[in-house]
Every structure is written in structure tokens, then in C-alpha cells.
Design a protein around this motif. Structure first.
Motif, PDB file in Angstrom:
ATOM      1  N   TRP A   1       0.897  -1.261  -0.004  1.00 34.80           N
ATOM      2  CA  TRP A   1      -0.054  -0.027   0.054  1.00 34.80           C
ATOM      3  C   TRP A   1       1.025   1.089   0.063  1.00 34.80           C
ATOM      4  N   GLU A   2       1.796   1.194   0.947  1.00 40.05           N
ATOM      5  CA  GLU A   2       2.907   2.610   0.906  1.00 40.05           C
ATOM      6  C   GLU A   2       3.612   2.679  -0.236  1.00 40.05           C
ATOM      7  N   LYS A   3       3.990   1.681  -0.851  1.00 37.76           N
ATOM      8  CA  LYS A   3       4.753   1.937  -2.073  1.00 37.76           C
ATOM      9  C   LYS A   3       3.790   2.541  -3.155  1.00 37.76           C
ATOM     10  N   VAL A   4       2.586   2.061  -3.265  1.00 43.14           N
ATOM     11  CA  VAL A   4       1.752   2.672  -4.302  1.00 43.14           C
ATOM     12  C   VAL A   4       1.147   4.163  -4.112  1.00 43.14           C
ATOM     13  N   MET A   5       0.683   4.232  -2.665  1.00 42.98           N
ATOM     14  CA  MET A   5      -0.183   5.284  -2.252  1.00 42.98           C
ATOM     15  C   MET A   5       0.642   6.395  -1.477  1.00 42.98           C
TER      16      MET A   5
ATOM     17  N   ASP B   1     -10.704   4.693  -0.833  1.00 42.23           N
ATOM     18  CA  ASP B   1      -9.384   4.278  -0.973  1.00 42.23           C
ATOM     19  C   ASP B   1      -8.968   3.234  -1.662  1.00 42.23           C
ATOM     20  N   CYS B   2      -9.690   1.947  -1.332  1.00 46.43           N
ATOM     21  CA  CYS B   2      -9.142   0.849  -2.091  1.00 46.43           C
ATOM     22  C   CYS B   2      -9.701   0.841  -3.655  1.00 46.43           C
ATOM     23  N   ALA B   3     -10.749   1.651  -4.205  1.00 44.89           N
ATOM     24  CA  ALA B   3     -10.585   1.888  -5.307  1.00 44.89           C
ATOM     25  C   ALA B   3      -9.573   2.868  -6.071  1.00 44.89           C
ATOM     26  N   GLU B   4      -9.352   3.771  -5.345  1.00 41.95           N
ATOM     27  CA  GLU B   4      -7.979   4.514  -5.827  1.00 41.95           C
ATOM     28  C   GLU B   4      -6.820   3.788  -5.761  1.00 41.95           C
ATOM     29  N   PHE B   5      -6.712   2.921  -4.927  1.00 42.99           N
ATOM     30  CA  PHE B   5      -5.305   1.827  -4.938  1.00 42.99           C
ATOM     31  C   PHE B   5      -5.414   1.131  -6.048  1.00 42.99           C
ATOM     32  N   CYS B   6      -6.589   0.462  -6.495  1.00 43.59           N
ATOM     33  CA  CYS B   6      -6.764  -0.364  -7.657  1.00 43.59           C
ATOM     34  C   CYS B   6      -6.395   0.282  -8.887  1.00 43.59           C
ATOM     35  N   ASN B   7      -6.869   1.824  -9.142  1.00 41.21           N
ATOM     36  CA  ASN B   7      -6.463   2.673 -10.067  1.00 41.21           C
ATOM     37  C   ASN B   7      -5.003   2.745 -10.268  1.00 41.21           C
ATOM     38  N   ARG B   8      -4.476   3.153  -9.242  1.00 40.60           N
ATOM     39  CA  ARG B   8      -3.010   3.320  -9.184  1.00 40.60           C
ATOM     40  C   ARG B   8      -2.209   2.184  -9.481  1.00 40.60           C
ATOM     41  N   MET B   9      -2.559   0.877  -8.797  1.00 36.63           N
ATOM     42  CA  MET B   9      -1.826  -0.140  -9.386  1.00 36.63           C
ATOM     43  C   MET B   9      -2.052  -0.565 -10.799  1.00 36.63           C
ATOM     44  N   SER B  10      -3.259  -0.397 -11.298  1.00 35.19           N
ATOM     45  CA  SER B  10      -3.674  -0.323 -12.838  1.00 35.19           C
ATOM     46  C   SER B  10      -2.518   0.216 -13.544  1.00 35.19           C
ATOM     47  N   LEU B  11      -2.602   1.582 -13.482  1.00 38.58           N
ATOM     48  CA  LEU B  11      -1.623   2.560 -13.976  1.00 38.58           C
ATOM     49  C   LEU B  11      -0.212   2.059 -13.992  1.00 38.58           C
ATOM     50  N   LYS B  12       0.133   1.816 -12.886  1.00 38.77           N
ATOM     51  CA  LYS B  12       1.463   1.180 -12.780  1.00 38.77           C
ATOM     52  C   LYS B  12       1.838  -0.067 -13.409  1.00 38.77           C
ATOM     53  N   ASP B  13       0.912  -0.978 -13.711  1.00 36.92           N
ATOM     54  CA  ASP B  13       1.139  -2.188 -14.577  1.00 36.92           C
ATOM     55  C   ASP B  13       0.721  -1.815 -16.089  1.00 36.92           C
ATOM     56  N   GLY B  14       0.270  -0.736 -16.410  1.00 36.15           N
ATOM     57  CA  GLY B  14       0.028  -0.739 -17.838  1.00 36.15           C
ATOM     58  C   GLY B  14      -1.398  -1.007 -18.130  1.00 36.15           C
TER      59      GLY B  14
ATOM     60  N   ASN C   1      -9.621  -4.166 -18.034  1.00 37.07           N
ATOM     61  CA  ASN C   1      -8.584  -4.987 -17.519  1.00 37.07           C
ATOM     62  C   ASN C   1      -7.724  -4.735 -16.199  1.00 37.07           C
ATOM     63  N   GLY C   2      -8.333  -3.630 -15.750  1.00 38.34           N
ATOM     64  CA  GLY C   2      -7.577  -3.016 -14.460  1.00 38.34           C
ATOM     65  C   GLY C   2      -8.022  -3.954 -13.171  1.00 38.34           C
ATOM     66  N   TYR C   3      -7.256  -3.622 -12.135  1.00 35.89           N
ATOM     67  CA  TYR C   3      -7.386  -4.134 -10.797  1.00 35.89           C
ATOM     68  C   TYR C   3      -8.846  -3.829 -10.294  1.00 35.89           C
ATOM     69  N   HIS C   4      -9.554  -4.701  -9.580  1.00 32.95           N
ATOM     70  CA  HIS C   4     -10.723  -4.146  -8.688  1.00 32.95           C
ATOM     71  C   HIS C   4     -10.922  -4.741  -7.628  1.00 32.95           C
ATOM     72  N   ILE C   5     -11.718  -4.268  -6.877  1.00 31.53           N
ATOM     73  CA  ILE C   5     -12.065  -4.807  -5.556  1.00 31.53           C
ATOM     74  C   ILE C   5     -12.947  -5.982  -5.724  1.00 31.53           C
ATOM     75  N   PRO C   6     -12.680  -7.184  -5.081  1.00 35.35           N
ATOM     76  CA  PRO C   6     -13.693  -8.390  -5.499  1.00 35.35           C
ATOM     77  C   PRO C   6     -15.151  -8.266  -5.419  1.00 35.35           C
ATOM     78  N   LYS C   7     -15.633  -8.784  -6.330  1.00 33.74           N
ATOM     79  CA  LYS C   7     -17.391  -8.920  -6.037  1.00 33.74           C
ATOM     80  C   LYS C   7     -17.539  -9.710  -5.074  1.00 33.74           C
ATOM     81  N   ARG C   8     -18.726  -9.537  -4.438  1.00 36.77           N
ATOM     82  CA  ARG C   8     -19.156 -10.396  -3.582  1.00 36.77           C
ATOM     83  C   ARG C   8     -18.996 -11.898  -3.892  1.00 36.77           C
ATOM     84  N   GLU C   9     -19.445 -12.090  -5.218  1.00 36.79           N
ATOM     85  CA  GLU C   9     -19.644 -13.695  -5.488  1.00 36.79           C
ATOM     86  C   GLU C   9     -18.085 -14.192  -5.694  1.00 36.79           C
TER      87      GLU C   9
END
Length: 202
Positions: A6-10, A44-57, A85-93
Motif C-alpha cells: 500500500w505504502e509503495k503505491v499510495m 481508498d481501495c478503489a483509488e489503490f486499484c486504479n493506481r496499481m492498474s496504471l503502474k502495470d499498464g 482489465n484493471g485491478y478491482h475490489i472483488p465482487k461479493r460472489e
């Protein structure tokens, strides 16, 4: 997601169980970098997902318009799901299927509280704090810490009795009793809530 990840990305570590956190007395002299990050809002978690996605193209999964921050943490925002194709918070299912891993028992390895001790940190074995991710046995899909250590935000839309939007979270935490750590236990909170019980899994 660990505190170090988290700290590395955020660029910050919000966790209570960290050297600078509110519960630092619980982790004195410990390296908490591999502890799960906690005290994060759903936003915060949605923002983390977006930043991770951009980091990994990858293409960001969410469109986020922040309307309020409390220091680094997002407490209010408008969020739309773009998909892609970006990272996301898991759906309930997704979370439930990954957690159950084909098991029909109360816990991953059986129905007795002793079975929970094999796979997760909870009130009876945690010493009142979180622990390194992956120290206990994995479930049948090779996933760790699903029923203990911290709860995890998931995707979904629910409402409180007054109509306020809520987001579900699943799993349980290091301070919960075994009866609160069963596979099918569901909880929900406002997406701007943060707590030492709440973390994230991508």
C-alpha cells in the motif's frame, strides 16, 4: 494487500498496527511491512486499484471524483465502474467463491474452532493484533487469511434503513471471536468508513 504494498503505491501507511499507528504499542519492535494494510475506506481501495492498474499498464477499472478527503483518506466520492482489465475490489460472489474454495464446512478445514486456528488469526490466537500475511495455512485455492487478520472490502451495492449507500465487507479480524469468523458471515458499512478491522484483497 500488505502495508508495504500500500505504502509503495499510495505514499502513506494508514494502518493502526504500524510503527506510527494508533496501536503502535501493540507492534513495538516488530516489522509490520508484511502485515495487512487496514484503516482504509472503500474509496481508498478503489483509488489503490486504479493506481496499481496504471503502474502495470492496465486500464483503470474505476472513474473516481473525490469530493472530500480527511488527510490522505477519501471519505466522500462519486465512483463509476468502467470495467476493463484493471485491478478491482472483488465482487461479493468472487470473494465468496475464493473463500469457500469448494468447502462446505464452517471454517476452511472443518467445523471446530481448533480448525480455524490452523488457517486464521482471531481473538484466541492473535495476541490482540494483526500478523504477517500468509503465516497460517492456505485454503483449498491457495489463498491466505480470508477468515481472520482483517476483514476485506468487496464490491456490491446495499442500503441502510435510511437509504444511505453501503458497501459489503467479508471475512473477519484478529480481534473477533471464532463465532464471528465463519465463511458465510456478511457485514456492511458506508464506503467512507475506515477501521483497524478493514483491509483489501485485489
Amino acid at each position: 494487500v500488505t502495508q508495504a504494498e500500500w505504502e509503495k503505491v499510495m505514499g502513506y501507511n494508514p494502518s493502526y498496527f504500524s510503527p506510527k499507528g494508533d496501536y503502535k504499542n501493540k507492534v513495538e519492535s516488530l516489522n509490520t511491512s508484511s502485515f495487512p494494510v487496514e484503516n482504509v475506506t472503500w474509496y481508498d481501495c478503489a483509488e489503490f486499484c486504479n493506481r496499481m492498474s496504471l503502474k502495470d499498464g492496465l486500464s483503470p477499472y474505476y472513474a473516481i471524483t473525490v469530493t472530500n478527503r480527511n488527510k490522505e483518506s477519501i471519505t466522500e466520492a462519486n465512483v463509476e465502474t468502467r470495467g476493463g482489465n484493471g485491478y478491482h475490489i472483488p465482487k461479493r460472489e468472487e470473494w465468496s467463491q475464493g473463500c469457500r474454495a469448494g468447502s462446505q464446512s464452517k471454517y476452511h478445514l472443518g467445523d471446530q474452532d481448533a480448525d480455524l486456528s490452523e488457517t486464521d488469526w482471531y481473538a484466541d490466537n492473535s495476541d490482540g493484533r494483526t500478523h504477517n500475511v500468509g503465516e497460517k495455512k492456505a485454503n483449498g485455492f491457495g489463498l491466505f487469511d480470508l477468515l481472520g487478520n482483517v476483514q476485506e472490502w468487496v464490491e456490491g451495492v446495499e442500503q441502510s434503513s435510511d437509504g444511505a449507500p453501503l458497501k459489503p465487507h467479508r471475512g473477519s479480524g484478529a480481534l473477533y471471536q471464532a463465532s464471528e469468523c465463519v465463511i458465510d458471515k456478511g457485514r456492511r458499512s458506508g464506503p467512507g468508513k475506515s477501521s483497524f478491522h478493514l483491509g483489501i484483497r485485489l
